[in-house]
Design a protein around this motif. Structure first.
Motif, mmCIF file in Angstrom:
data_model
loop_
_atom_site.group_PDB
_atom_site.id
_atom_site.type_symbol
_atom_site.label_atom_id
_atom_site.label_comp_id
_atom_site.label_asym_id
_atom_site.label_seq_id
_atom_site.Cartn_x
_atom_site.Cartn_y
_atom_site.Cartn_z
ATOM 1 N N VAL A 172 3.288 0.735 13.235
ATOM 2 C CA VAL A 172 2.915 1.620 11.959
ATOM 3 C C VAL A 172 2.933 0.735 10.756
ATOM 4 N N PRO A 173 2.224 1.171 9.889
ATOM 5 C CA PRO A 173 1.995 0.249 8.485
ATOM 6 C C PRO A 173 3.359 -0.240 7.688
ATOM 7 N N LEU A 195 0.789 -1.238 0.073
ATOM 8 C CA LEU A 195 0.056 0.125 -0.109
ATOM 9 C C LEU A 195 0.912 1.094 0.074
ATOM 10 N N SER A 196 0.338 2.438 -0.446
ATOM 11 C CA SER A 196 1.020 3.605 -0.173
ATOM 12 C C SER A 196 1.618 4.136 0.943
ATOM 13 N N ASN A 197 1.093 3.559 2.050
ATOM 14 C CA ASN A 197 1.597 3.903 3.341
ATOM 15 C C ASN A 197 2.552 2.883 3.807
ATOM 16 N N GLY A 198 3.126 2.017 3.007
ATOM 17 C CA GLY A 198 4.056 0.987 3.202
ATOM 18 C C GLY A 198 3.808 -0.162 3.674
ATOM 19 N N LEU A 199 2.561 -0.485 3.978
ATOM 20 C CA LEU A 199 2.058 -1.662 4.571
ATOM 21 C C LEU A 199 2.071 -2.866 3.300
ATOM 22 N N LYS A 200 2.932 -3.888 3.666
ATOM 23 C CA LYS A 200 2.948 -4.891 2.709
ATOM 24 C C LYS A 200 1.841 -6.076 2.964
ATOM 25 N N VAL A 201 1.321 -6.307 2.029
ATOM 26 C CA VAL A 201 -0.075 -7.314 1.796
ATOM 27 C C VAL A 201 0.328 -8.493 1.280
ATOM 28 N N GLN A 205 1.623 6.500 7.828
ATOM 29 C CA GLN A 205 3.038 5.689 8.030
ATOM 30 C C GLN A 205 4.051 6.483 9.229
ATOM 31 N N SER A 206 5.009 5.859 9.544
ATOM 32 C CA SER A 206 6.112 6.655 10.497
ATOM 33 C C SER A 206 6.556 7.844 9.822
#
Length: 440
Positions: free
Chosen positions: A206-207, A32-38, A236-237
């Protein structure tokens, strides 16, 4: 019927490697754009889904004056959030016919839910609340302090040999944060302020410091908008996530000590420094551990427990860690047996693997046992979800779930002997005699 030796070796080497190759774990990975890996693993064999989130934070990320925070937060983040009342997390789960739990190590913290596939939105909402809106306040902190203290009493203080990790860690590491254990210090938790807890949450939950994995009966086309809805707007952080970079210097010499405890039988524990889990030598050492201690037919158990009857229990295991860790070899002496005799017997088994190549037939049996274990780890949705998370967050490569076995299969008999000679040395170990208090 007689089978030739060469044919037997061939038969021993076949079955599970072929099965592992034919059944790779398929998955889709995106960020995702906030850095969360899916990571999504679709499997419609049962109407069950595992939703899990792993955060790249463990006890090694803690302030040396505030140890125990990572494990403490594993408990605290079941307290509720701005939109989930205290105690309601588990109520939501039980009402949906779901199961949930969490665990913490030196390197990461893992939360997961196993639930009917039509309840996936509930799990996504609860995990997003945990990531963005968790209640980090005095009432919950005080409640969970008492929970963690009771856990320590039950699992460590009142368990025979329960303090061995703490006693080993403080002698094995001098500068690296592995020198304290995940349970941490109760005094540190007591001295911490609310601001300390809030800052830890903001720094690590944080994501861009986490992986969301969903495995089971779902449609990717339907679930991706849900993921975006619940997690896409979490910020994100604003600063880099803290990662310790300190390198522990070589031990240099053998450290020997005695610990007195409320135990009936004396024991000996020997810890050897070993490389991190992604180092090729780690895989050889892990196989060596299985050779020495992989069940009742293994070398240490068969010799020290069965044949010589020197110990009621004996074995070895490694800590699989992101940074260089340790292999532990141990023995609990039989009634009336001196601890020094158990040590001598353990040392004899170590010298054998250092001085003699493992016979080919024994090596093939070892490989087969290993392949069975590795395939079995991916035989359930829970195992797949956790392995995908672990490989992605620790090593940046979720596909190791399919290829990690190749690293083991590259290990030769010569590698087993080489790593034994390189790492299982007296100047690379801590030896603890664990004696009954009345002998003090």
């Amino acid at each position: 019927m007689r089978i030739s030796y060469s044919l037997l070796l061939c038969l021993l080497s076949l079955p599970f490697w072929a099965n592992a190759q034919l059944n790779p774990v398929k998955f889709e990975r995106y960020t995702l754009s906030n850095g969360l890996k899916v990571i999504l693993h679709e499997d419609h064999s049962t109407p069950i889904v595992v939703v899990s989130v792993m955060y790249h934070v463990g006890s090694k990320n803690e302030n040396p004056e505030r140890t125990g925070f990572a494990h403490f937060f594993e408990h605290l983040l079941f307290e509720g959030s701005e939109n989930v009342g205290r105690g309601e997390f588990d109520k939501y789960m039980s009402g949906a016919g779901a199961y949930n739990n969490a665990n913490t190590s030196q390197d990461r913290t893992y939360y997961y839910e196993i639930l009917p596939s039509n309840q996936v939105p509930l799990a996504l909402w609860l995990e997003s609340e945990r990531m963005l809106h968790a209640k980090v306040e005095t009432k919950g902190v005080e409640t969970q302090r008492q929970v963690v203290k009771e856990e320590r009493r039950q699992r460590i203080d009142n368990q025979p040999y329960g303090r061995f990790q703490e006693e080993m860690a403080t002698r094995l590491f001098k500068v690296h944060p592995y020198r304290w254990t995940t349970i941490g210090s109760m005094e540190h938790l007591d001295r911490a302020t609310e601001a300390d807890y809030v800052n830890f949450y903001k720094d690590f939950y944080v994501p861009n410091n986490s992986v969301l994995t969903i495995a089971g009966d779902f449609s990717p086309a339907a679930i991706k908008p849900m993921i975006q809805k619940y997690f896409g707007t979490i910020p994100q952080s604003i600063k880099p996530v803290y990662r310790p970079t300190v390198v522990e210097p070589p031990l240099g010499n053998e450290i020997r000590d005695t610990v007195y405890d409320r135990v009936q039988l004396p024991g000996i524990l020997m810890a050897y420094r070993i490389p991190a889990q992604n180092d090729p030598d780690y895989y050889a050492l892990d196989m060596l551990n299985r050779l020495l201690s992989g069940g009742q037919s293994s070398r240490i158990y068969k010799s020290v427990v069965d044949e010589q009857e020197l110990a009621v229990s004996a074995g070895s295991f490694s800590f699989s860690l992101e940074h260089p860790g340790a292999t532990i070899i141990y023995g609990i002496a039989n009634l009336g047996i001196e601890t020094s005799k158990v040590e001598a017997a353990l040392n004899a088994e170590i010298e054998k693997v250092k001085n003699e190549l493992v016979p080919e037939l024994e090596f093939q049996k070892l490989r087969n046992q290993l392949e069975v274990d590795l395939v079995d780890q991916n035989s359930t949705l829970e195992g797949i979800a956790e392995n995908l998370c672990t490989f992605e967050i620790m090593y940046g490569d979720a596909n190791l779930i399919n290829t990690d076995i190749n690293r083991y299969l590259k290990v030769t008999r010569q590698d087993l002997q080489r790593v034994a000679q390189k790492y299982l040395n007296n100047n690379n170990r801590v030896v603890l005699y664990w004696l009954p208090e009345q002998k003090q």
